[in-house]
Design a protein around this motif. Structure first.
Motif, PDB file in Angstrom:
ATOM      1  N   GLU A 288       0.895  -1.224   0.007  1.00 50.98           N
ATOM      2  CA  GLU A 288       0.068   0.034   0.144  1.00 50.98           C
ATOM      3  C   GLU A 288       0.737   1.334  -0.018  1.00 50.98           C
ATOM      4  OE1 GLU A 288      -3.801  -0.400  -0.623  1.00 50.98           O
ATOM      5  OE2 GLU A 288      -3.675   1.021   0.827  1.00 50.98           O
ATOM      6  N   VAL A 289       1.882   1.299   0.892  1.00 50.75           N
ATOM      7  CA  VAL A 289       2.439   2.621   0.993  1.00 50.75           C
ATOM      8  C   VAL A 289       3.630   2.630  -0.031  1.00 50.75           C
ATOM      9  CG1 VAL A 289       4.096   3.949   2.550  1.00 50.75           C
ATOM     10  CG2 VAL A 289       2.230   2.348   3.494  1.00 50.75           C
ATOM     11  N   PHE A 290       4.245   1.505  -0.560  1.00 51.89           N
ATOM     12  CA  PHE A 290       5.410   1.775  -1.514  1.00 51.89           C
ATOM     13  C   PHE A 290       5.152   0.790  -2.808  1.00 51.89           C
ATOM     14  CE2 PHE A 290       7.279   2.265   2.839  1.00 51.89           C
ATOM     15  CZ  PHE A 290       7.992   3.423   2.633  1.00 51.89           C
ATOM     16  N   GLY A 291       3.983   0.226  -2.914  1.00 49.71           N
ATOM     17  CA  GLY A 291       3.503  -0.339  -3.948  1.00 49.71           C
ATOM     18  C   GLY A 291       4.449  -1.340  -4.832  1.00 49.71           C
ATOM     19  N   VAL A 292       5.281  -2.154  -3.913  1.00 48.99           N
ATOM     20  CA  VAL A 292       6.203  -3.076  -4.205  1.00 48.99           C
ATOM     21  C   VAL A 292       5.478  -4.679  -3.870  1.00 48.99           C
ATOM     22  CG1 VAL A 292       8.307  -3.946  -3.704  1.00 48.99           C
ATOM     23  CG2 VAL A 292       7.892  -1.406  -3.635  1.00 48.99           C
TER      24      VAL A 292
ATOM     25  N   ASP B  75      16.319  -2.825  -4.734  1.00 52.45           N
ATOM     26  CA  ASP B  75      16.354  -1.677  -5.749  1.00 52.45           C
ATOM     27  C   ASP B  75      15.009  -1.104  -5.861  1.00 52.45           C
ATOM     28  OD1 ASP B  75      18.919  -2.343  -5.872  1.00 52.45           O
ATOM     29  OD2 ASP B  75      18.637  -4.035  -7.586  1.00 52.45           O
ATOM     30  N   GLU B  76      13.761  -1.600  -5.956  1.00 52.47           N
ATOM     31  CA  GLU B  76      12.701  -0.919  -6.182  1.00 52.47           C
ATOM     32  C   GLU B  76      12.453   0.023  -4.763  1.00 52.47           C
ATOM     33  OE1 GLU B  76       8.935  -2.776  -8.016  1.00 52.47           O
ATOM     34  OE2 GLU B  76       9.840  -4.719  -6.980  1.00 52.47           O
ATOM     35  N   LEU B  77      12.565  -0.640  -3.642  1.00 51.74           N
ATOM     36  CA  LEU B  77      12.474   0.011  -2.597  1.00 51.74           C
ATOM     37  C   LEU B  77      13.069   1.559  -2.572  1.00 51.74           C
ATOM     38  CD1 LEU B  77      11.722  -2.435   0.174  1.00 51.74           C
ATOM     39  CD2 LEU B  77      10.147  -0.729  -0.549  1.00 51.74           C
ATOM     40  N   VAL B  78      14.675   1.239  -2.659  1.00 53.23           N
ATOM     41  CA  VAL B  78      15.437   2.313  -2.989  1.00 53.23           C
ATOM     42  C   VAL B  78      15.083   3.532  -3.909  1.00 53.23           C
ATOM     43  CG1 VAL B  78      17.803   3.110  -3.531  1.00 53.23           C
ATOM     44  CG2 VAL B  78      17.582   1.192  -1.933  1.00 53.23           C
ATOM     45  N   ASP B  79      14.391   3.093  -4.970  1.00 52.45           N
ATOM     46  CA  ASP B  79      14.081   3.913  -5.905  1.00 52.45           C
ATOM     47  C   ASP B  79      12.941   4.709  -5.269  1.00 52.45           C
ATOM     48  OD1 ASP B  79      13.782   4.880  -8.813  1.00 52.45           O
ATOM     49  OD2 ASP B  79      11.643   3.907  -8.331  1.00 52.45           O
ATOM     50  N   ARG B  80      11.776   3.947  -4.718  1.00 50.75           N
ATOM     51  CA  ARG B  80      10.745   4.854  -4.043  1.00 50.75           C
ATOM     52  C   ARG B  80      11.217   5.805  -3.157  1.00 50.75           C
ATOM     53  NH1 ARG B  80       9.091   1.547  -7.191  1.00 50.75           N
ATOM     54  NH2 ARG B  80       7.248   0.445  -7.286  1.00 50.75           N
ATOM     55  N   LEU B  81      12.137   5.337  -2.287  1.00 50.43           N
ATOM     56  CA  LEU B  81      12.522   6.265  -1.198  1.00 50.43           C
ATOM     57  C   LEU B  81      13.041   7.529  -1.562  1.00 50.43           C
ATOM     58  CD1 LEU B  81      13.941   3.426   1.327  1.00 50.43           C
ATOM     59  CD2 LEU B  81      11.827   4.598   1.331  1.00 50.43           C
ATOM     60  N   ARG B  82      13.574   7.464  -2.763  1.00 47.42           N
ATOM     61  CA  ARG B  82      14.346   8.757  -3.356  1.00 47.42           C
ATOM     62  C   ARG B  82      13.283   9.841  -3.720  1.00 47.42           C
ATOM     63  NH1 ARG B  82      18.210   5.577  -6.651  1.00 47.42           N
ATOM     64  NH2 ARG B  82      19.918   5.262  -5.644  1.00 47.42           N
ATOM     65  N   LYS B  83      12.193   9.265  -4.107  1.00 50.18           N
ATOM     66  CA  LYS B  83      11.279  10.172  -4.461  1.00 50.18           C
ATOM     67  C   LYS B  83      10.694  11.268  -3.418  1.00 50.18           C
ATOM     68  CE  LYS B  83       9.892   7.444  -8.578  1.00 50.18           C
ATOM     69  NZ  LYS B  83       9.451   6.327  -8.810  1.00 50.18           N
ATOM     70  N   PRO B  84      10.265  12.359  -3.887  1.00 51.45           N
ATOM     71  CA  PRO B  84       9.574  13.348  -2.816  1.00 51.45           C
ATOM     72  C   PRO B  84       8.190  12.730  -2.214  1.00 51.45           C
ATOM     73  CG  PRO B  84      10.315  14.444  -4.783  1.00 51.45           C
ATOM     74  CD  PRO B  84      10.454  12.933  -5.173  1.00 51.45           C
ATOM     75  N   ALA B  85       7.647  12.219  -2.878  1.00 49.48           N
ATOM     76  CA  ALA B  85       6.255  11.565  -2.460  1.00 49.48           C
ATOM     77  C   ALA B  85       6.351  10.514  -1.250  1.00 49.48           C
ATOM     78  CB  ALA B  85       5.508  10.835  -3.616  1.00 49.48           C
ATOM     79  N   PHE B  86       7.846  10.290  -0.804  1.00 48.75           N
ATOM     80  CA  PHE B  86       8.050   9.135   0.009  1.00 48.75           C
ATOM     81  C   PHE B  86       8.802   9.858   1.254  1.00 48.75           C
ATOM     82  CE2 PHE B  86       6.775   6.743  -3.621  1.00 48.75           C
ATOM     83  CZ  PHE B  86       5.953   5.670  -3.013  1.00 48.75           C
ATOM     84  N   SER B  87       8.783  11.093   1.315  1.00 51.57           N
ATOM     85  CA  SER B  87       9.574  11.906   2.194  1.00 51.57           C
ATOM     86  C   SER B  87       8.690  12.002   3.375  1.00 51.57           C
ATOM     87  CB  SER B  87       9.882  13.340   1.930  1.00 51.57           C
ATOM     88  OG  SER B  87       8.656  13.945   2.293  1.00 51.57           O
ATOM     89  N   PRO B  88       9.256  12.076   4.671  1.00 52.13           N
ATOM     90  CA  PRO B  88       8.282  11.900   5.847  1.00 52.13           C
ATOM     91  C   PRO B  88       7.080  12.735   6.034  1.00 52.13           C
ATOM     92  CG  PRO B  88      10.557  11.772   6.713  1.00 52.13           C
ATOM     93  CD  PRO B  88      10.663  11.904   5.239  1.00 52.13           C
ATOM     94  N   ARG B  89       7.395  14.076   5.725  1.00 51.25           N
ATOM     95  CA  ARG B  89       6.074  14.999   5.680  1.00 51.25           C
ATOM     96  C   ARG B  89       5.114  14.515   4.478  1.00 51.25           C
ATOM     97  NH1 ARG B  89       8.319  20.984   6.481  1.00 51.25           N
ATOM     98  NH2 ARG B  89       9.495  20.483   8.316  1.00 51.25           N
TER      99      ARG B  89
ATOM    100  N   LEU C   6       4.309  11.644   3.361  1.00 53.81           N
ATOM    101  CA  LEU C   6       3.717  10.422   3.857  1.00 53.81           C
ATOM    102  C   LEU C   6       2.719  10.845   4.914  1.00 53.81           C
ATOM    103  CD1 LEU C   6       6.647   7.649   3.910  1.00 53.81           C
ATOM    104  CD2 LEU C   6       4.536   7.853   2.200  1.00 53.81           C
ATOM    105  N   PHE C   7       3.326  11.586   5.817  1.00 58.52           N
ATOM    106  CA  PHE C   7       2.377  12.109   6.865  1.00 58.52           C
ATOM    107  C   PHE C   7       1.102  12.652   6.285  1.00 58.52           C
ATOM    108  CE2 PHE C   7       0.568  15.012  10.139  1.00 58.52           C
ATOM    109  CZ  PHE C   7       1.116  14.780  11.312  1.00 58.52           C
ATOM    110  N   GLU C   8       1.053  13.525   5.497  1.00 55.31           N
ATOM    111  CA  GLU C   8      -0.108  14.012   4.811  1.00 55.31           C
ATOM    112  C   GLU C   8      -0.990  12.825   4.020  1.00 55.31           C
ATOM    113  OE1 GLU C   8       1.645  17.078   2.320  1.00 55.31           O
ATOM    114  OE2 GLU C   8       1.982  18.131   4.606  1.00 55.31           O
ATOM    115  N   ARG C   9      -0.205  12.125   3.181  1.00 56.18           N
ATOM    116  CA  ARG C   9      -0.902  11.020   2.477  1.00 56.18           C
ATOM    117  C   ARG C   9      -1.562   9.958   3.460  1.00 56.18           C
ATOM    118  NH1 ARG C   9       2.539   6.877  -0.680  1.00 56.18           N
ATOM    119  NH2 ARG C   9       1.347   4.897  -0.522  1.00 56.18           N
ATOM    120  N   PHE C  10      -0.955   9.854   4.796  1.00 56.39           N
ATOM    121  CA  PHE C  10      -1.594   8.849   5.538  1.00 56.39           C
ATOM    122  C   PHE C  10      -2.723   9.614   6.125  1.00 56.39           C
ATOM    123  CE2 PHE C  10       2.705   6.821   6.972  1.00 56.39           C
ATOM    124  CZ  PHE C  10       2.913   6.395   5.616  1.00 56.39           C
ATOM    125  N   GLY C  11      -3.040  10.841   6.112  1.00 58.91           N
ATOM    126  CA  GLY C  11      -4.238  11.371   6.766  1.00 58.91           C
ATOM    127  C   GLY C  11      -4.260  11.518   8.186  1.00 58.91           C
TER     128      GLY C  11
END
Lengths: 497, 497, 497
Positions: free
Chosen positions: B126-130, B144-158, B160-165
């Protein structure tokens, strides 16, 4: 106003196969008479046979399951009609029954998922035919409807007793009680079978605030000298005799611990004398209480009264509540309890005596599979009582069967007791127990541990035959099944007898 | 590589009728905002808003649920990236994140049937689509997939905080914390609501190895003299005030026992002085800890901070693990705990104070039905916290509702807390709790204890309204609902106030 | 006479989806060989290979699950063929097997809902092909049928061993046993794998009535001087060596408590010397027992024998029963037990030693989720044993998985042990465990926590691979995974080694 619904399948397992079996099993017990060997109903209620005053005084004020829940949401007990004792300068209790009822209706949602909800719904719909969901909006109309019902002769205590199909009902009484309610009932020539139960807790606990006064009262009542231990024991035996003559089947004992260690007569007498002088220590008081449980068992072997024990509750957890509002206000809280070692002295001595039957209750579920089922599955004299107090709920009843049956079977359990002072809730409580037992048995059927015929037979045993048997009169004193003199205490026990 | 599947019906009861009801109830709570009044997230994580470094440092090394399980199979903690403290000559921790991740993936089967499996799967899918099952074969590609996700701005803490509601998130902080992470967050003008929680454990336990140093630090921070007890209490009150001003809603207390016996001011001062001189006995240390819980409650009545208590864990069971690897490595083991007697002093004094709210957690499930539900079902100020630690699992959450509801109802429970330092697992944890509550309510519906509408309303209360209410700001000091002065300790308690 | 039915779906969940999954999972384990690492079967039974004498001596008299239940209904143990020890003037035991069998059949209803019912039905139908419900009416015919079967060679112990598919069976033996049964078995050249287990309880408890005599016997057997502690320890190590050479895989320890606190060699020696002189106090006896558990663990690290511990039963609750009828008559009653603190000394010292494996059993279910699962989920050397004694029942097995799995997973559990002296019940017991595990796994599948393939793989692990692994030979002494010297006891422990 929403309609209050009492589903035909309530409290059955949802799974189709088990539900079908549950329906069939329940049908075999649904209309059996109610055996009520353990209640807190007042015999005077049936002797007087006056109409119940109003919905608040019927359903709310006297029911500590109800008042504690609403109080836990921050409502003062006075608003629920509970009198402060007056000397603390409290707000006086609400006197307007309609307002108390309204407060109750406004808090109906608090009871979601609780057995009170089940019992109250059953009473409203089945007993009183008032099928409206309680709420702020419906409160007044419901109040009026209920008042109307309560005025009718069909809703008097005796009329309900008969309609409920109560086979037999045991009250709970102090040894100091004159049993006048019972006498009036007998004198009235009414057919209902109502018997007393001998509950001597305050006389067995020398630290009880009224203990000296009660031992004096016991002397006055029996004409025996309770100034010494021997006279005290004789006076208790005498009162047991009087209770038995009045139809009592059982004694009932609520102690802090399950300890049953006997003392030598000399030790017991020494503590008794100290207590009469107001000088018994807490340790002496505890030792005396344990000793007196052993003595009560000994007397039961002689007079055949079934001995009920329900230990492990810290009464009046909040002493301010006790001072301001009195006993039974919802602040009695269970504690961890131990049975294996505590009951050993009593069971070694009397656990194989055919004239003795002990029924044990607990509010500590951890003891079901660990201690009580193994003990009841070994000692002929020991039987497990029904789930008690906080545990006579759908899940509580189910967990009891799940924890107990595999080790003790069904036949070392005593059947349901409603244990209630809420008279009109009696059929609801038995109905719930019969439904849960039906569901439990149905699960055994659907998992192929039992066949349906056996399950139905077992259900009838649990609902009807077992309580009659286990609370029935014991045979006269008979030789024990084994030699019950423990090695280590042989001389002492022999000496005591 | 096998596909990781997150079923729409996961964690619901399998039985058709209950499952249908569960789906409908869950639909009512699924998208509600997350209320997180009790986490171990670091405010700095959101203040810095740096990307998570790699899958090993996100999912494995810091999560003691994960490391303890793999370690129990005989894998050294160093292989999971956990540093030895260096002075014991240990093998150094694995530094290669990919190798740590591979070790984790190879042990995926150990998590069968555990909540970690649920939370990890939820995060991956759900969170990382992996959506790949972790295994020796899939480890590298997944990494590798996860490292790729973590580099994206959409996966920064803030992000995610917003996306998590997340509606609101409370961290857990030492009274000595400067709360600089919180200050930086506020300064950043970011909208997310993050507040501190006051957790003074090490300051209340005089036997803590750093206690003297911490009391000195408390003095330096507050400018108050903590050389004596009165100054210590004032300094604590001051720090509570600072936390409250920074938005804190609650305090949090982890003690070995639940004892809340208060001492006289003179006794407390005597122990404090001995402790400052390094001469307090273990018995004095325990008495002081119990006394300080009582004091924390007293302060909560004044400042309105909700008081959370979670006792009964023996920390650092293996002292060699503590020495070599530090705290929180999976060797904190629960012990039996007692509440009925332990909480009595506190509840007699403050259990009816409207400005006071206490939320109690336990890892000893035996106390649910025996002690905590009866207490919370009586005292207005007491609420049961969510299933804690080892118990916030599918069966653990279910057993909690089954054991608690029938006595305490739903409205004496505080709703779910995720209690996690694993930030990206927060939605998974709330989702699991909402699913289990939906399933429990659905069972009540399918057994006709509730109707569906009530069940949906209750589900929303549990997921959203109750945590906001129970962790909400208390009213200013108000008169208690009952006179709370226990008879036996009246003079002393009055003297203390 | 009613037909006894053994349903294909027995003990599976009733719910359709879970039942379907359970069938498929069970199919994967149903025909796997039986691994029996913990039984009370007598090696002589297989060495002699004599036919079982009659149904009473096969199913009734020796099975304390059966005799305790019938006795609890008031039947004298003598009627069940149990000999009084003679010196108490008791009625002599019933000698007529047919009458004992009849008494049993008349009480068949007592076993409703119990595992004995499941095991007995399985034996009658599956093992002996006698599909009649036991009852007063069917007793005689059933007796005759069974006698007929027992005479046939296909029902001799060895023939049944082979038919049951027993991969390996461990007996339980005193260190003083000559292991002659095992020797005769080996000499017979029969293929079945039967190994002893080292159970030194009476030698580790100095208060045991025969302790001095047994230490003398130990000296005679080993040629070592057990007059002092060092000789005693050496003699035990020697007997462990002999057992290991005879194929033993494990030791087994039944203690009153789980205490494992080690003593200094000097303290241990002092207590030993006092005990040899008959002067050890109860406190010393308890301390010595705890110390010897620690010593047994130390020896296991050296010789690789797996260490089994099952504490917490008060043996011979009724001492009169012990005197009249001997041990194992149904009057062994569980007590509350504590593990977290009690196992700490042992686990700090050996919990990370690769050559050490400890398997712990309990009859106190409260310790599952609170203490044992957290401990086993952390310490590499600790594994949870199967549900023990009163708990190896359908609900007991299910509650075990529910309480344990979420914290410890499946792989910190050791798989099923039948723990029985009732040889012909072995397949029934394994079958029940496999069915319950299949049902538990099926529920995880139907609630989407596992997929079916994983569930089947896990089921095979639980039934076959895990007991082989956890009871398998440990590697030779290897360096521990962490430094195991506790700070506080470092010097002492080092000194002791």
């Amino acid at each position: 106003m929403r309609r209050l619904h009492l589903d035909e399948d309530r409290a059955f397992p949802a799974e189709t196969m088990a539900r079908d079996a549950a329906r069939r099993i329940y049908a075999a017990t649904r209309h059996l008479p109610l055996v009520c060997p353990h209640t807190h109903v007042d015999a005077g209620l049936l002797a007087d046979d006056l109409p119940f005053p109003d919905p608040a005084r019927l359903f709310v004020t006297p029911d500590h399951y109800v008042t504690r829940m609403i109080h836990s949401a921050g409502v003062r007990l006075e608003e629920l009609g509970i009198d402060g004792l007056g000397d603390q300068g409290n707000a006086r209790a609400e006197a307007d029954a309609r307002r108390i009822w309204r407060t109750f209706c406004e808090h109906w949602h608090l009871f979601r998922g609780t057995p009170s909800r089940f019992w109250l719904t059953h009473q409203l719909v089945e007993v009183f035919g008032v099928a409206t969901v309680p709420s702020a909006e419906s409160a007044d109309a419901l109040f009026d409807e209920l008042v109307d019902r309560l005025r009718k002769p069909a809703f008097s205590p005796r009329a309900l007793f008969e309609r409920f199909g109560i086979h037999q009902l045991a009250t709970t009484d102090s040894p100091l009680s004159s049993l006048s309610g019972h006498a009036r009932l007998r004198a009235a020539g009414w057919g209902g079978r109502v018997v007393p139960t001998f509950r001597p807790d305050s006389l067995l606990h020398v630290a009880h605030p009224h203990w000296i006064a009660e031992t004096d009262e016991l002397a006055a009542l029996t004409g025996m000298d309770t100034g010494d231990y021997a006279g005290f024991v004789s006076a208790l035996a005498h009162r047991r005799h009087v209770f038995r003559a009045a139809g009592a089947l059982a004694t009932d004992h609520g102690h802090a611990s399950a300890d049953t260690t006997s003392l030598s007569p000399a030790e017991a007498a020494r503590i008794y004398t100290a207590a009469r002088a107001g000088r018994a220590t807490p340790a002496q008081a505890a030792a005396f209480a344990g000793h007196m449980l052993f003595e009560m068992a000994r007397m039961s072997c002689e007079d055949g009264l079934v001995m009920q024990l329900h230990p492990g509750v810290l009464r009046n957890h909040h002493r301010g509540i006790l001072r301001q509002y009195g006993h039974d206000r919802g602040f009695d809280i269970p504690t961890r309890i131990e049975f294996t070692r505590a009951l050993r002295p009593l069971l070694e001595a009397f656990g194989h005596t055919p004239s003795f039957r002990m029924i044990v209750f607990t509010v500590d579920e951890t003891t079901y599979s660990r201690e009580l089922a193994p003990l009841a599955g070994a000692y002929p004299a020991l039987t497990l009582g029904a789930p008690w107090w906080f545990l006579d709920s759908p899940q509580g009843l189910r967990r009891y069967r799940e924890a107990v049956t595999e080790t003790a079977g069904f036949y070392n359990t005593a059947g349901f007791v409603d244990d209630t002072r809420a008279f009109t809730s009696i059929p609801a409580r038995h109905d719930l127990a019969r439904r849960i037992d039906a569901g439990y048995l149905a699960t055994l059927v659907s998992e192929h541990h039992l066949d349906l015929e056996e399950a139905m037979d077992t259900a009838i045993d649990l609902a009807y035959r077992l309580p009659l048997t286990h609370y029935g009169r014991r045979p006269a004193n008979a030789p024990a099944l084994v030699d019950s003199t423990p090695v280590s205490t042989a001389s002492r026990v022999t000496g005591k007898r």
